[in-house]
Write a protein that holds these residues in place. Structure first.
Motif, PDB file in Angstrom:
ATOM      1  N   LEU A  70       9.804 -27.579  -6.173  1.00 35.15           N
ATOM      2  CA  LEU A  70      10.977 -26.840  -5.701  1.00 35.15           C
ATOM      3  C   LEU A  70      12.049 -26.752  -6.783  1.00 35.15           C
ATOM      4  CD1 LEU A  70      12.259 -25.388  -3.316  1.00 35.15           C
ATOM      5  CD2 LEU A  70      13.233 -27.569  -2.618  1.00 35.15           C
ATOM      6  N   ASN A  71      12.267 -27.816  -7.530  1.00 36.27           N
ATOM      7  CA  ASN A  71      13.255 -27.790  -8.616  1.00 36.27           C
ATOM      8  C   ASN A  71      12.868 -26.797  -9.703  1.00 36.27           C
ATOM      9  OD1 ASN A  71      15.024 -29.627  -7.491  1.00 36.27           O
ATOM     10  ND2 ASN A  71      14.021 -31.389  -8.443  1.00 36.27           N
ATOM     11  N   ASN A  72      11.572 -26.711 -10.025  1.00 36.67           N
ATOM     12  CA  ASN A  72      11.118 -25.729 -11.024  1.00 36.67           C
ATOM     13  C   ASN A  72      11.364 -24.302 -10.554  1.00 36.67           C
ATOM     14  OD1 ASN A  72      10.282 -27.613 -12.864  1.00 36.67           O
ATOM     15  ND2 ASN A  72       8.109 -27.427 -12.388  1.00 36.67           N
ATOM     16  N   ILE A  73      11.047 -24.038  -9.301  1.00 41.31           N
ATOM     17  CA  ILE A  73      11.233 -22.690  -8.769  1.00 41.31           C
ATOM     18  C   ILE A  73      12.720 -22.340  -8.687  1.00 41.31           C
ATOM     19  CG2 ILE A  73      10.892 -21.247  -6.719  1.00 41.31           C
ATOM     20  CD1 ILE A  73       8.275 -22.827  -6.250  1.00 41.31           C
ATOM     21  N   VAL A  74      13.529 -23.279  -8.237  1.00 36.67           N
ATOM     22  CA  VAL A  74      14.975 -23.035  -8.140  1.00 36.67           C
ATOM     23  C   VAL A  74      15.580 -22.812  -9.526  1.00 36.67           C
ATOM     24  CG1 VAL A  74      17.171 -24.131  -7.543  1.00 36.67           C
ATOM     25  CG2 VAL A  74      15.271 -24.188  -5.934  1.00 36.67           C
ATOM     26  N   ALA A  75      15.128 -23.575 -10.524  1.00 40.11           N
ATOM     27  CA  ALA A  75      15.647 -23.396 -11.888  1.00 40.11           C
ATOM     28  C   ALA A  75      15.312 -22.005 -12.415  1.00 40.11           C
ATOM     29  CB  ALA A  75      15.071 -24.468 -12.812  1.00 40.11           C
ATOM     30  N   LEU A  76      14.101 -21.531 -12.159  1.00 44.13           N
ATOM     31  CA  LEU A  76      13.724 -20.184 -12.593  1.00 44.13           C
ATOM     32  C   LEU A  76      14.577 -19.137 -11.896  1.00 44.13           C
ATOM     33  CD1 LEU A  76      11.823 -18.231 -14.136  1.00 44.13           C
ATOM     34  CD2 LEU A  76      10.373 -18.266 -12.099  1.00 44.13           C
ATOM     35  N   MET A  77      14.764 -19.286 -10.579  1.00 48.07           N
ATOM     36  CA  MET A  77      15.554 -18.301  -9.848  1.00 48.07           C
ATOM     37  C   MET A  77      17.018 -18.319 -10.278  1.00 48.07           C
ATOM     38  SD  MET A  77      13.311 -16.710  -8.283  1.00 48.07           S
ATOM     39  CE  MET A  77      14.451 -15.551  -7.611  1.00 48.07           C
ATOM     40  N   GLU A  78      17.567 -19.501 -10.524  1.00 54.15           N
ATOM     41  CA  GLU A  78      18.952 -19.571 -11.001  1.00 54.15           C
ATOM     42  C   GLU A  78      19.097 -18.906 -12.359  1.00 54.15           C
ATOM     43  OE1 GLU A  78      19.915 -23.716 -10.878  1.00 54.15           O
ATOM     44  OE2 GLU A  78      20.601 -23.610  -8.792  1.00 54.15           O
ATOM     45  N   GLN A  79      18.092 -19.096 -13.221  1.00 54.75           N
ATOM     46  CA  GLN A  79      18.123 -18.449 -14.533  1.00 54.75           C
ATOM     47  C   GLN A  79      18.052 -16.932 -14.387  1.00 54.75           C
ATOM     48  OE1 GLN A  79      14.772 -19.377 -16.984  1.00 54.75           O
ATOM     49  NE2 GLN A  79      15.471 -18.106 -18.676  1.00 54.75           N
ATOM     50  N   LEU A  80      17.168 -16.452 -13.525  1.00 50.77           N
ATOM     51  CA  LEU A  80      17.043 -14.999 -13.336  1.00 50.77           C
ATOM     52  C   LEU A  80      18.291 -14.415 -12.698  1.00 50.77           C
ATOM     53  CD1 LEU A  80      13.343 -14.657 -12.124  1.00 50.77           C
ATOM     54  CD2 LEU A  80      14.284 -14.022 -14.342  1.00 50.77           C
ATOM     55  N   TRP A  81      18.819 -15.060 -11.664  1.00 48.69           N
ATOM     56  CA  TRP A  81      20.020 -14.549 -11.006  1.00 48.69           C
ATOM     57  C   TRP A  81      21.252 -14.691 -11.893  1.00 48.69           C
ATOM     58  CZ3 TRP A  81      18.719 -17.189  -5.746  1.00 48.69           C
ATOM     59  CH2 TRP A  81      17.746 -16.432  -5.096  1.00 48.69           C
ATOM     60  N   GLY A  82      21.285 -15.707 -12.734  1.00 46.10           N
ATOM     61  CA  GLY A  82      22.406 -15.870 -13.653  1.00 46.10           C
ATOM     62  C   GLY A  82      22.463 -14.783 -14.711  1.00 46.10           C
ATOM     63  N   ASN A  83      21.306 -14.263 -15.087  1.00 48.23           N
ATOM     64  CA  ASN A  83      21.231 -13.209 -16.101  1.00 48.23           C
ATOM     65  C   ASN A  83      21.070 -11.826 -15.486  1.00 48.23           C
ATOM     66  OD1 ASN A  83      21.352 -15.171 -18.092  1.00 48.23           O
ATOM     67  ND2 ASN A  83      19.133 -15.373 -18.178  1.00 48.23           N
ATOM     68  N   PHE A  84      21.290 -11.714 -14.190  1.00 48.76           N
ATOM     69  CA  PHE A  84      21.034 -10.455 -13.500  1.00 48.76           C
ATOM     70  C   PHE A  84      21.876  -9.310 -14.062  1.00 48.76           C
ATOM     71  CE2 PHE A  84      21.318  -7.496  -9.876  1.00 48.76           C
ATOM     72  CZ  PHE A  84      19.961  -7.277  -9.691  1.00 48.76           C
ATOM     73  N   GLY A  85      23.104  -9.598 -14.424  1.00 46.98           N
ATOM     74  CA  GLY A  85      23.972  -8.551 -14.970  1.00 46.98           C
ATOM     75  C   GLY A  85      23.457  -7.998 -16.288  1.00 46.98           C
ATOM     76  N   ALA A  86      22.790  -8.824 -17.075  1.00 46.00           N
ATOM     77  CA  ALA A  86      22.239  -8.364 -18.354  1.00 46.00           C
ATOM     78  C   ALA A  86      21.003  -7.495 -18.155  1.00 46.00           C
ATOM     79  CB  ALA A  86      21.882  -9.562 -19.235  1.00 46.00           C
ATOM     80  N   PHE A  87      20.361  -7.612 -16.995  1.00 47.59           N
ATOM     81  CA  PHE A  87      19.151  -6.834 -16.751  1.00 47.59           C
ATOM     82  C   PHE A  87      19.437  -5.391 -16.322  1.00 47.59           C
ATOM     83  CE2 PHE A  87      17.235 -11.122 -15.352  1.00 47.59           C
ATOM     84  CZ  PHE A  87      16.967 -11.452 -16.657  1.00 47.59           C
ATOM     85  N   ILE A  88      20.650  -5.165 -15.839  1.00 46.60           N
ATOM     86  CA  ILE A  88      21.012  -3.836 -15.337  1.00 46.60           C
ATOM     87  C   ILE A  88      21.540  -2.995 -16.486  1.00 46.60           C
ATOM     88  CG2 ILE A  88      22.507  -2.560 -13.760  1.00 46.60           C
ATOM     89  CD1 ILE A  88      22.555  -5.033 -12.004  1.00 46.60           C
ATOM     90  N   GLN A  89      21.006  -1.791 -16.591  1.00 43.81           N
ATOM     91  CA  GLN A  89      21.495  -0.853 -17.603  1.00 43.81           C
ATOM     92  C   GLN A  89      22.056   0.365 -16.899  1.00 43.81           C
ATOM     93  OE1 GLN A  89      18.332   0.158 -20.242  1.00 43.81           O
ATOM     94  NE2 GLN A  89      18.346  -1.818 -21.254  1.00 43.81           N
ATOM     95  N   TRP A  90      23.305   0.647 -17.175  1.00 43.92           N
ATOM     96  CA  TRP A  90      23.933   1.830 -16.600  1.00 43.92           C
ATOM     97  C   TRP A  90      23.737   3.003 -17.540  1.00 43.92           C
ATOM     98  CZ3 TRP A  90      25.484   1.450 -11.733  1.00 43.92           C
ATOM     99  CH2 TRP A  90      25.732   0.180 -11.247  1.00 43.92           C
ATOM    100  N   ARG A  91      23.390   4.112 -16.971  1.00 48.27           N
ATOM    101  CA  ARG A  91      23.197   5.322 -17.796  1.00 48.27           C
ATOM    102  C   ARG A  91      24.216   6.365 -17.493  1.00 48.27           C
ATOM    103  NH1 ARG A  91      16.761   6.046 -18.500  1.00 48.27           N
ATOM    104  NH2 ARG A  91      16.403   3.918 -19.034  1.00 48.27           N
TER     105      ARG A  91
END
Length: 91
Positions: A70-91
């Protein structure tokens, strides 16, 4: 989001999946091998004999490794959600 970012996220996700599944799969493999050897030695050819011990051992494995998984999965999700703004590209 670039192709490199997508590939990196996919690699991280697959690594976490393999890392989290490995302990339980190894437990099931070892128990299955032990029971198969027992069945060969005793000439008992009951197909359902392996199911219950594997189920119980995997359950015990979940009790032992569940917090770590559970800690491994939560760490991955926190990393992905923490960088979510960098994944979005506005055109």
């Amino acid at each position: 989001m670039t192709e490199e970012t997508i590939i990196e996220i996919t690699q991280q996700t697959l690594f976490v999946i393999i890392e989290c599944a490995a302990p339980l799969l190894l437990i099931s493999l070892v128990i299955g091998l032990i029971i198969s050897i027992f069945q060969t030695v005793t000439s008992i050819q009951e197909q359902t004999l392996t199911f219950v011990p594997k189920l119980l051992c995997v359950f015990v494995g979940i009790l032992i490794f569940g917090n770590w998984i559970l800690n491994n999965i939560v760490a991955l999700m926190e990393q992905l959600w923490g960088n979510f703004g960098a994944f979005i590209q506005w055109r």
